[in-house]
Scaffold this motif. Structure first.
Motif, mmCIF file in Angstrom:
data_model
loop_
_atom_site.group_PDB
_atom_site.id
_atom_site.type_symbol
_atom_site.label_atom_id
_atom_site.label_comp_id
_atom_site.label_asym_id
_atom_site.label_seq_id
_atom_site.Cartn_x
_atom_site.Cartn_y
_atom_site.Cartn_z
ATOM 1 N N MET A 1 1.666 -3.164 -13.619
ATOM 2 C CA MET A 1 0.882 -3.243 -12.294
ATOM 3 C C MET A 1 -0.119 -4.386 -12.250
ATOM 4 S SD MET A 1 -0.143 0.933 -12.284
ATOM 5 C CE MET A 1 -0.300 0.921 -13.720
ATOM 6 N N LYS A 2 -0.498 -4.856 -10.951
ATOM 7 C CA LYS A 2 -1.325 -5.715 -10.755
ATOM 8 C C LYS A 2 -2.384 -5.367 -9.635
ATOM 9 C CE LYS A 2 0.780 -9.624 -12.313
ATOM 10 N NZ LYS A 2 1.698 -9.028 -13.141
ATOM 11 N N LEU A 3 -3.578 -5.774 -9.802
ATOM 12 C CA LEU A 3 -4.665 -5.613 -8.982
ATOM 13 C C LEU A 3 -4.715 -6.927 -8.140
ATOM 14 C CD1 LEU A 3 -7.026 -3.837 -7.719
ATOM 15 C CD2 LEU A 3 -8.492 -4.832 -9.534
ATOM 16 N N ILE A 4 -4.655 -6.738 -6.847
ATOM 17 C CA ILE A 4 -4.615 -8.040 -5.800
ATOM 18 C C ILE A 4 -6.132 -7.854 -5.250
ATOM 19 C CG2 ILE A 4 -3.906 -9.269 -4.226
ATOM 20 C CD1 ILE A 4 -1.727 -8.727 -6.379
ATOM 21 N N VAL A 25 2.006 -0.744 1.421
ATOM 22 C CA VAL A 25 1.067 -0.420 0.443
ATOM 23 C C VAL A 25 0.812 1.161 0.842
ATOM 24 C CG1 VAL A 25 0.073 -2.714 0.257
ATOM 25 C CG2 VAL A 25 -1.038 -0.814 1.558
ATOM 26 N N HIS A 26 0.540 1.835 -0.428
ATOM 27 C CA HIS A 26 -0.003 3.176 -0.146
ATOM 28 C C HIS A 26 -1.526 3.350 0.053
ATOM 29 C CE1 HIS A 26 4.158 4.135 -0.626
ATOM 30 N NE2 HIS A 26 4.303 3.719 -2.094
ATOM 31 N N GLY A 27 -2.219 2.429 -0.614
ATOM 32 C CA GLY A 27 -3.500 2.515 -0.331
ATOM 33 C C GLY A 27 -4.414 1.287 -0.656
ATOM 34 N N LEU A 28 -5.490 1.243 -0.168
ATOM 35 C CA LEU A 28 -6.369 -0.066 -0.551
ATOM 36 C C LEU A 28 -7.871 0.249 -0.666
ATOM 37 C CD1 LEU A 28 -7.466 -0.675 2.526
ATOM 38 C CD2 LEU A 28 -5.410 -1.849 2.785
ATOM 39 N N THR A 29 -8.680 -0.513 -1.091
ATOM 40 C CA THR A 29 -10.193 -0.219 -1.075
ATOM 41 C C THR A 29 -10.826 -1.584 -0.292
ATOM 42 O OG1 THR A 29 -10.111 0.700 -3.281
ATOM 43 C CG2 THR A 29 -12.184 -0.126 -2.683
ATOM 44 N N ARG A 60 -14.212 -7.472 0.541
ATOM 45 C CA ARG A 60 -13.377 -7.771 -0.795
ATOM 46 C C ARG A 60 -12.292 -6.550 -0.322
ATOM 47 N NH1 ARG A 60 -16.789 -7.531 -4.904
ATOM 48 N NH2 ARG A 60 -16.950 -5.494 -4.449
ATOM 49 N N ILE A 61 -11.057 -6.928 -0.550
ATOM 50 C CA ILE A 61 -9.831 -6.007 -0.430
ATOM 51 C C ILE A 61 -9.142 -5.842 -1.688
ATOM 52 C CG2 ILE A 61 -7.630 -5.279 0.906
ATOM 53 C CD1 ILE A 61 -8.892 -7.228 3.002
ATOM 54 N N GLU A 62 -9.057 -4.610 -2.325
ATOM 55 C CA GLU A 62 -8.336 -4.547 -3.544
ATOM 56 C C GLU A 62 -7.230 -3.728 -3.448
ATOM 57 O OE1 GLU A 62 -11.699 -4.651 -7.041
ATOM 58 O OE2 GLU A 62 -12.099 -3.336 -5.198
ATOM 59 N N VAL A 63 -6.022 -3.923 -3.769
ATOM 60 C CA VAL A 63 -4.754 -3.278 -3.767
ATOM 61 C C VAL A 63 -4.036 -3.391 -5.147
ATOM 62 C CG1 VAL A 63 -2.505 -2.900 -2.409
ATOM 63 C CG2 VAL A 63 -4.463 -4.171 -1.448
ATOM 64 N N LEU A 64 -3.696 -1.971 -5.571
ATOM 65 C CA LEU A 64 -2.904 -1.969 -6.747
ATOM 66 C C LEU A 64 -1.396 -2.049 -6.361
ATOM 67 C CD1 LEU A 64 -4.692 1.001 -8.550
ATOM 68 C CD2 LEU A 64 -4.530 -1.349 -9.507
ATOM 69 N N VAL A 65 -0.763 -2.703 -7.122
ATOM 70 C CA VAL A 65 0.883 -2.866 -6.722
ATOM 71 C C VAL A 65 1.553 -2.910 -7.847
ATOM 72 C CG1 VAL A 65 0.436 -4.069 -4.107
ATOM 73 C CG2 VAL A 65 0.703 -5.400 -6.365
ATOM 74 N N GLU A 66 2.651 -2.532 -7.744
ATOM 75 C CA GLU A 66 3.739 -2.812 -9.068
ATOM 76 C C GLU A 66 3.934 -4.364 -8.968
ATOM 77 O OE1 GLU A 66 7.198 -0.589 -9.491
ATOM 78 O OE2 GLU A 66 6.670 1.111 -7.757
ATOM 79 N N ASP A 67 4.368 -4.648 -10.106
ATOM 80 C CA ASP A 67 4.383 -6.144 -10.529
ATOM 81 C C ASP A 67 5.413 -6.662 -9.814
ATOM 82 O OD1 ASP A 67 2.828 -5.842 -12.845
ATOM 83 O OD2 ASP A 67 4.230 -5.651 -14.257
ATOM 84 N N SER A 68 6.364 -5.894 -9.480
ATOM 85 C CA SER A 68 7.504 -7.037 -8.589
ATOM 86 C C SER A 68 7.008 -7.173 -7.102
ATOM 87 C CB SER A 68 8.801 -6.122 -8.729
ATOM 88 O OG SER A 68 8.503 -4.681 -8.098
ATOM 89 N N ASP A 71 3.829 -10.706 -5.972
ATOM 90 C CA ASP A 71 3.802 -12.144 -5.280
ATOM 91 C C ASP A 71 3.860 -12.097 -3.806
ATOM 92 O OD1 ASP A 71 3.383 -13.622 -7.608
ATOM 93 O OD2 ASP A 71 5.357 -13.908 -8.117
ATOM 94 N N GLN A 72 4.754 -11.117 -3.255
ATOM 95 C CA GLN A 72 4.894 -11.178 -2.140
ATOM 96 C C GLN A 72 3.838 -10.560 -1.344
ATOM 97 O OE1 GLN A 72 8.663 -8.812 -1.432
ATOM 98 N NE2 GLN A 72 8.653 -9.373 0.919
ATOM 99 N N LEU A 73 3.068 -9.588 -1.882
ATOM 100 C CA LEU A 73 1.958 -9.106 -1.266
ATOM 101 C C LEU A 73 0.841 -10.113 -1.052
ATOM 102 C CD1 LEU A 73 0.426 -5.480 -1.298
ATOM 103 C CD2 LEU A 73 -1.177 -7.219 -1.940
ATOM 104 N N ILE A 74 0.631 -10.845 -2.020
ATOM 105 C CA ILE A 74 -0.381 -12.161 -1.844
ATOM 106 C C ILE A 74 -0.067 -12.936 -0.694
ATOM 107 C CG2 ILE A 74 -1.273 -14.026 -3.092
ATOM 108 C CD1 ILE A 74 -1.049 -12.484 -5.913
ATOM 109 N N ASP A 75 1.301 -13.204 -0.523
ATOM 110 C CA ASP A 75 1.592 -14.028 0.393
ATOM 111 C C ASP A 75 1.354 -13.365 1.822
ATOM 112 O OD1 ASP A 75 2.636 -15.875 -1.090
ATOM 113 O OD2 ASP A 75 4.695 -15.465 -0.850
#
Ligand SMILES: Nc1ncnc2c1ncn2[C@@H]1O[C@H](COP(=O)(O)OP(=O)(O)OP(=O)(O)O)[C@@H](O)[C@H]1O
Length: 112
Positions: A1-4, A25-29, A60-68, A71-75
């Protein structure tokens, strides 16, 4: 997982939230933040007011995502946050060892 983590202009929040929801995404902070980047000391306009102080209001927006998905979420975030003006913000990612969904006890990507 990654924290964006994205530290961006507050008025882009709705656009970013919509883009993240469309991405699935299922959730965010979201938290209020302030800071400065390379343009320290320059003025920025926030809600019509000019700030010459070096700490400019951001979110500040934080999102936990799967590794895969990282990159796409950052874009997605960068595209939704960009105005092309100074202070558009910064986005970065960190590896995350684990996450736990408190209600169910699920761990790892199942907890997202
Ligand atoms: N090196 C850094 N470390 C931690 N946070 C940072 C860093 N650079 C910027 N930030 C955070 O990101 C916010 C937005 O950054 P900002 O857009 O001002 O950066 P920049 O890289 O100087 O971009 P620009 O040249 O477009 O102004 C800052 O207010 C600060 O909270």
């Amino acid at each position: 997982m990654k924290l964006i983590t994205a530290v961006v202009k507050p008025h882009r929040l709705d656009e970013i939230k919509e883009a993240l929801q469309a991405f699935g995404v299922h959730g965010l902070t979201v938290t209020e933040a302030s800071g400065y980047g390379r343009q320290r000391g320059h003025t920025e306009v926030y809600r019509g007011a000019e700030y010459t102080v070096d700490l400019v209001p951001k979110i500040r927006i934080e999102v936990l995502v799967e590794d895969s998905d990282a990159d796409q979420l950052i874009d997605v975030v960068v595209k939704a946050a960009r105005t092309g003006k100074i202070g558009d913000g910064k986005v970065w990612s960190l590896p995350v060892d684990t996450a736990v969904r408190v209600r169910t006890g699920e761990r790892g990507p199942d907890a997202l």
